[in-house]
Write a protein that holds these residues in place. Structure first.
Motif, PDB file in Angstrom:
ATOM      1  N   ALA A  39      53.283  36.627  50.992  1.00  0.00           N
ATOM      2  CA  ALA A  39      52.298  35.774  50.321  1.00  0.00           C
ATOM      3  C   ALA A  39      50.900  36.384  50.415  1.00  0.00           C
ATOM      4  CB  ALA A  39      52.305  34.375  50.938  1.00  0.00           C
ATOM      5  N   LEU A 102      55.182  30.390  42.276  1.00  0.00           N
ATOM      6  CA  LEU A 102      54.465  31.564  42.758  1.00  0.00           C
ATOM      7  C   LEU A 102      54.928  32.834  42.045  1.00  0.00           C
ATOM      8  CD1 LEU A 102      54.267  30.981  46.630  1.00  0.00           C
ATOM      9  CD2 LEU A 102      52.469  30.693  44.921  1.00  0.00           C
ATOM     10  N   TYR A 139      47.441  30.087  42.567  1.00  0.00           N
ATOM     11  CA  TYR A 139      48.170  30.874  43.570  1.00  0.00           C
ATOM     12  C   TYR A 139      47.658  30.603  44.980  1.00  0.00           C
ATOM     13  CZ  TYR A 139      50.260  34.323  46.432  1.00  0.00           C
ATOM     14  OH  TYR A 139      50.963  34.898  47.462  1.00  0.00           O
ATOM     15  N   GLY A 143      50.280  29.186  47.474  1.00  0.00           N
ATOM     16  CA  GLY A 143      50.673  30.213  48.450  1.00  0.00           C
ATOM     17  C   GLY A 143      50.435  29.768  49.873  1.00  0.00           C
TER      18      GLY A 143
END
Length: 445
Positions: A39, A102, A139, A143
């Protein structure tokens, strides 16, 4: 996140299926760090794709005869889409599945960055940058929600600070590597390199991270298969009805206000106050950018240590970081140029974003895991509107009337608002936890 509930099995039979697929202790220790690494790598790719454009400005200006306003619009369109879409896309990810979201985001922004490399004019580049902003919009919030879901709350501040610091590091890498590639291979290859890196990381994330594995390694009891409340989704309205969460949103945004100012205006301050040419001023300013990012990580680690036994101390740590940065920056920008000034500004920069990790941890602790990405998306929205967007603009207006140095000296006073919000948040924290506990439905008998 896609979660399914089934009828309760007979007593004595429930543990067997879960235990058969339960991760080993070694895997339980390793897998969360694998999730964090992937990530974080995608976050670096996110900001590298966003900021590589800055390294290509001189080439685009010359080749396409673009004005400065058109060059600026290529950057602003990304920030605009991130600000508009962060919250709705975060809510969608909570419903549709965070891992799938994602991967889709990373593929979209990487493909859009590749389109930047193929653009033949301003219009095509603007459209490609628009798509970069759409892909990157949520994101950060989604994330970090995935990362926090597999780690115990005692480490959330350090993880949040480290994750947020990835933006600073990714920006420096994007500009630095992009400039080197553009000089040696051409500006199109700088975009292409960032796109390829993003696609490779997206493929690795898709192969190694799944919703099922996240559920097996979940640190949140209500997200583990077989636990009471598994599959429960909290209402989106809970993101705005908990006073402690609202205080965390505001406190975070007002403390990031000053960090955003340092990132945006330090090159100009060094150029004007120390008489350095733009390239050398940019290099010196990059050091302060790295201090901001490093401080987020270190302050997060400190916060988790002091709040290990009492989570309310995390609020206190956030306030201490604000006070240190406030004093150092006000004094630093108020004295004459020289090593003492740079040292004080450097200390202030180090602590300027130090409250980011603690406030993100508080938002995560005070919201139900089923809407955590949405909560962190709301935090990102507050940071973007009240901090990242408003801070540099306010200093620009003040600088026109007072001068840049004086504007920078006054700007850290926004920490006073952050301190007030954090104090109120600490006071409301126990009640906020009770509100959260009341959300969970009682297990069926």
């Amino acid at each position: 996140m896609e979660l399914h509930t089934t009828a309760a099995p007979a007593p004595g039979l429930a543990a067997a299926p879960v235990a058969a697929h339960a991760p080993t202790p070694a895997a339980r220790r390793r897998y969360p760090w694998l999730v964090f690494a992937l990530a974080f790598g995608l976050l670096l790719a996110d900001y590298m794709s966003r900021q590589v454009l800055s390294a290509d400005f001189p080439f685009l200006k010359t080749e396409w005869a673009l004005s400065d306003s058109r060059l600026a619009s290529l950057t602003s369109v990304v920030a605009l889409m991130v600000g508009i879409l962060t919250l709705p896309l975060s809510i969608l990810a909570d419903r549709w599945g965070r891992v799938r979201s994602l991967v889709l985001m990373a593929v979209l922004w990487s493909a859009a960055t590749l389109l930047c490399a193929l653009a033949t004019g301003y219009g095509q580049m603007l459209g490609a940058r628009f798509l970069v902003g759409v892909g990157e919009a949520a994101y950060g919030s989604v994330g970090i929600a995935v990362v926090l879901s597999v780690f115990a709350p005692r480490g959330h501040a350090a993880l949040s600070g480290a994750f947020m610091a990835g933006g600073s590091f990714g920006s420096v890498l994007g500009v630095g590597l992009g400039g080197v590639i553009a000089v040696h291979l051409g500006w199109r290859w700088s975009f292409a390199a960032m796109a390829i890196a993003g696609l490779i990381l997206a493929a690795a994330f898709r192969a190694l991270v799944t919703e099922a594995k996240l559920a097996q390694h979940a640190a949140d009891q209500d997200h583990r298969p077989g636990q009471p409340g598994h599959g429960y989704r909290a209402p989106v309205s809970t993101l705005f009805t908990n006073p402690a969460v609202l205080c965390a949103y505001v406190g975070s945004a007002l403390q990031i206000f000053t960090a955003a100012i340092l990132l945006a205006w330090m090159p100009s301050f060094i150029n004007r106050s120390y008489g350095l040419p733009p390239d050398r001023a940019g290099a010196v300013a990059a050091v302060f950018s790295l201090l901001v990012g490093t401080g987020m990580i270190v302050c997060g680690v400190i916060t988790d240590r002091v709040g290990r036994r009492d989570l309310t101390r995390k609020w206190s740590a956030a306030m201490v970081f604000c006070v240190i940065s406030l004093l150092c920056l006000c004094v630093g920008f108020g004295i004459g140029t020289g090593p003492a000034q740079l040292a004080l500004i450097g200390i202030g920069a180090f602590f300027s974003g130090g409250s980011s990790g603690p406030t993100a941890a508080m938002v995560a602790n005070l919201t139900h895991p089923s809407v955590r990405a949405s909560a962190l998306g709301t935090l990102t929205l507050a940071n973007s509107l009240l901090g990242l967007a408003l801070g540099p603009f306010v200093v620009g207006v003040l600088a026109d009337h007072l001068g840049l140095a004086e504007a920078l000296r006054l700007a850290p006073l926004t920490y006073l608002g952050a301190l007030a919000a954090l104090m109120l948040g600490k006071r409301a924290y126990p009640a906020g936890l009770r509100r959260l506990a009341a959300l969970e439905p009682s297990p069926s008998l």
